[in-house]
Enzyme design. Sequence first.
Site, PDB file in Angstrom:
ATOM      1  N   ASP A  67      39.323  33.047  49.916  1.00  0.00           N
ATOM      2  CA  ASP A  67      38.912  32.855  51.310  1.00  0.00           C
ATOM      3  C   ASP A  67      39.241  34.053  52.182  1.00  0.00           C
ATOM      4  O   ASP A  67      39.969  34.969  51.779  1.00  0.00           O
ATOM      5  CB  ASP A  67      39.552  31.578  51.888  1.00  0.00           C
ATOM      6  CG  ASP A  67      41.024  31.420  51.504  1.00  0.00           C
ATOM      7  OD1 ASP A  67      41.661  32.444  51.191  1.00  0.00           O
ATOM      8  OD2 ASP A  67      41.526  30.289  51.524  1.00  0.00           O
ATOM      9  N   ASN A 136      48.144  19.597  53.857  1.00  0.00           N
ATOM     10  CA  ASN A 136      47.177  18.489  53.929  1.00  0.00           C
ATOM     11  C   ASN A 136      46.352  18.384  52.647  1.00  0.00           C
ATOM     12  O   ASN A 136      45.363  17.658  52.606  1.00  0.00           O
ATOM     13  CB  ASN A 136      46.264  18.659  55.148  1.00  0.00           C
ATOM     14  CG  ASN A 136      45.449  19.950  55.093  1.00  0.00           C
ATOM     15  OD1 ASN A 136      45.497  20.681  54.114  1.00  0.00           O
ATOM     16  ND2 ASN A 136      44.694  20.223  56.142  1.00  0.00           N
ATOM     17  N   HIS A 138      44.681  20.921  51.176  1.00  0.00           N
ATOM     18  CA  HIS A 138      43.535  21.829  51.042  1.00  0.00           C
ATOM     19  C   HIS A 138      43.748  22.830  49.910  1.00  0.00           C
ATOM     20  O   HIS A 138      44.877  23.196  49.582  1.00  0.00           O
ATOM     21  CB  HIS A 138      43.164  22.512  52.372  1.00  0.00           C
ATOM     22  CG  HIS A 138      44.058  23.617  52.846  1.00  0.00           C
ATOM     23  ND1 HIS A 138      44.401  23.774  54.170  1.00  0.00           N
ATOM     24  CD2 HIS A 138      44.663  24.641  52.199  1.00  0.00           C
ATOM     25  CE1 HIS A 138      45.157  24.842  54.305  1.00  0.00           C
ATOM     26  NE2 HIS A 138      45.341  25.389  53.120  1.00  0.00           N
ATOM     27  N   GLU A 143      39.129  21.942  53.495  1.00  0.00           N
ATOM     28  CA  GLU A 143      39.976  20.977  54.199  1.00  0.00           C
ATOM     29  C   GLU A 143      39.649  19.539  53.771  1.00  0.00           C
ATOM     30  O   GLU A 143      38.616  19.296  53.139  1.00  0.00           O
ATOM     31  CB  GLU A 143      39.762  21.133  55.713  1.00  0.00           C
ATOM     32  CG  GLU A 143      40.157  22.517  56.272  1.00  0.00           C
ATOM     33  CD  GLU A 143      41.665  22.687  56.471  1.00  0.00           C
ATOM     34  OE1 GLU A 143      42.458  22.068  55.737  1.00  0.00           O
ATOM     35  OE2 GLU A 143      42.048  23.450  57.380  1.00  0.00           O
TER      36      GLU A 143
HETATM   37  C1  GLP Z   1      46.361  28.963  53.318  1.00  0.00           C
HETATM   38  C2  GLP Z   1      45.323  29.507  52.311  1.00  0.00           C
HETATM   39  C3  GLP Z   1      45.424  28.779  51.003  1.00  0.00           C
HETATM   40  C4  GLP Z   1      46.888  28.649  50.649  1.00  0.00           C
HETATM   41  C5  GLP Z   1      47.530  27.674  51.570  1.00  0.00           C
HETATM   42  C6  GLP Z   1      49.046  27.585  51.437  1.00  0.00           C
HETATM   43  O1  GLP Z   1      45.805  28.519  54.485  1.00  0.00           O
HETATM   44  N1  GLP Z   1      43.974  29.490  52.735  1.00  0.00           N
HETATM   45  O2  GLP Z   1      44.681  29.462  50.006  1.00  0.00           O
HETATM   46  O3  GLP Z   1      47.020  28.162  49.343  1.00  0.00           O
HETATM   47  O4  GLP Z   1      47.126  27.853  52.901  1.00  0.00           O
HETATM   48  O5  GLP Z   1      49.689  28.666  52.024  1.00  0.00           O
HETATM   49  P1  GLP Z   1      51.244  28.942  51.870  1.00  0.00           P
HETATM   50  O6  GLP Z   1      51.445  29.419  50.481  1.00  0.00           O
HETATM   51  O7  GLP Z   1      51.569  30.000  52.881  1.00  0.00           O
HETATM   52  O8  GLP Z   1      51.932  27.660  52.116  1.00  0.00           O
END
Ligand code: GLP
Length: 241
Positions: A67, A136, A138, A143
């Site tokens: 992403d 959540n 995702h 989402e």
């Molecule tokens: C972000 C990314 C995801 C990631 C997730 C967890 O928003 N788009 O690809 O896996 O949230 O992030 P973190 O590892 O900082 O908790």
Amino acid sequence: MEFINLGSTTLAAQYVAIELLRQIQSNKRSKLGLATGGTMEPVYAQLVQLIQSNPVDLSEIQTFNLDEYYELDTESKQSYLYYMKHHLFNHIDIRPEQYNFPNNDSVQLEADNEAYDRLIMQDHPINLQLLGIGTNGHIGFNEPGTPFDSNTRMVELTNETIQANARYFDSIEEVPTKAVTMGIRSIIKSHRIILLATGEKKKPIMQQLFQMKYPDEVIPASVLIHHPNVLVVTDDAASPY
Ligand code: GLP
């Protein structure tokens, strides 16, 4: 879904980095699906070390990131392209044409999204897809409520995700409210998937995920329940058990 709790965050990250290295060693034309976020920072730090101390040919690998924030300047420090350069690409022998991101600007967005999905599947699917998980549920920026047959597309971020990612920006107003994400359909076409979750903030969603018997679009990560080759790796803090 297979599951392993490796105890410490360092060991969990190390294990995932070793799996990435082994994938590249076993197939020098590997396609890797890469994720960003705080969870992956120690993974890439370990992977850089492993690549430096082991014989490995990176010249033919291809990487596909999940992403990117919509319309955020990819030169800015909060962009996921910047993140990947900073944590991985600048430290290993990889050429820019080997790494791929969804296009994040409005020009030709739909055509570019379709092209990204075609590129992901060209010749063969992703060999190893790395995933983090949002609080959540995702995956990527898919989402809750995302149809499991979704393709690469622009999405609106939930408040929970905006709040969780605000730590990377000077203020919450600066966090983009939209992103472009690889769709769930492309993610689950990967041969093999490793989801890494560390830290106590991820425990509730891991508990919820491991109590589910069937996939439900309310928790996007639950699509992995029916995938034949998924490993979930945690540390003690995020373990559902
Ligand atoms: C972000 C990314 C995801 C990631 C997730 C967890 O928003 N788009 O690809 O896996 O949230 O992030 P973190 O590892 O900082 O908790």
